[in-house]
Enzyme design. Structure first.
Site, PDB file in Angstrom:
ATOM      1  N   ASN A  10      53.290  -1.522   7.795  1.00  0.00           N
ATOM      2  CA  ASN A  10      52.278  -2.561   7.641  1.00  0.00           C
ATOM      3  C   ASN A  10      52.612  -3.856   8.377  1.00  0.00           C
ATOM      4  OD1 ASN A  10      54.330  -3.111   5.861  1.00  0.00           O
ATOM      5  ND2 ASN A  10      53.004  -3.899   4.246  1.00  0.00           N
ATOM      6  N   CYS A  11      53.731  -3.894   9.101  1.00  0.00           N
ATOM      7  CA  CYS A  11      54.137  -5.063   9.881  1.00  0.00           C
ATOM      8  C   CYS A  11      53.254  -5.172  11.129  1.00  0.00           C
ATOM      9  CB  CYS A  11      55.607  -4.909  10.272  1.00  0.00           C
ATOM     10  SG  CYS A  11      56.163  -6.042  11.550  1.00  0.00           S
ATOM     11  N   ASP A  12      52.711  -6.348  11.404  1.00  0.00           N
ATOM     12  CA  ASP A  12      51.833  -6.541  12.558  1.00  0.00           C
ATOM     13  C   ASP A  12      52.531  -6.225  13.879  1.00  0.00           C
ATOM     14  OD1 ASP A  12      49.683  -7.228  10.979  1.00  0.00           O
ATOM     15  OD2 ASP A  12      50.035  -9.392  11.143  1.00  0.00           O
TER      16      ASP A  12
END
Length: 115
Positions: A10-12
């Protein structure tokens, strides 16, 4: 060519890096710290190749929540333990291509790695 990306999905930055690799047609394995876990040996290897200061993400909320004493006392030996306990503090992504280690994502850097 063996390519492994380490991080959390979920890290950009991870999303951008994964998209870049997919668009470039580069096959890779994704190692999710949260699902597949992380251990002392893995983090030690990251730190040996990249330096513990580079692996430690000082911009995230997890790091900012440490006490000043914890921050001041960080060194090569205790950083690994702290990173294993708090994988969110590992800078992302860590990319391993044929046993070469890279950290972070910039399209230009990836272009260079895979050219």
């Amino acid at each position: 060519m063996t390519t492994i990306m380490y991080g959390i999905p979920n890290c950009d930055t991870i999303k951008k890096a994964r998209k870049w690799l997919e668009n470039a047609g580069i096959s890779f394995e994704f190692h999710d710290y949260r699902k597949q876990g992380i251990n002392q040996e893995m983090v030690s290897t990251f730190c040996q190749h990249l330096g513990w200061e580079a692996v430690l993400n000082k911009r995230g909320t997890t790091y900012r929540q440490l006490t000043q004493e914890q921050k001041d006392g960080l060194n090569a030996s205790n950083a690994v333990t702290l990173l294993v306990e708090n994988p969110a503090m590992i800078k992302r992504p860590i990319l391993v291509v044929n046993d070469q280690y890279f950290i972070g994502f910039k399209a230009e850097q990836y272009q260079e790695i895979f050219s």
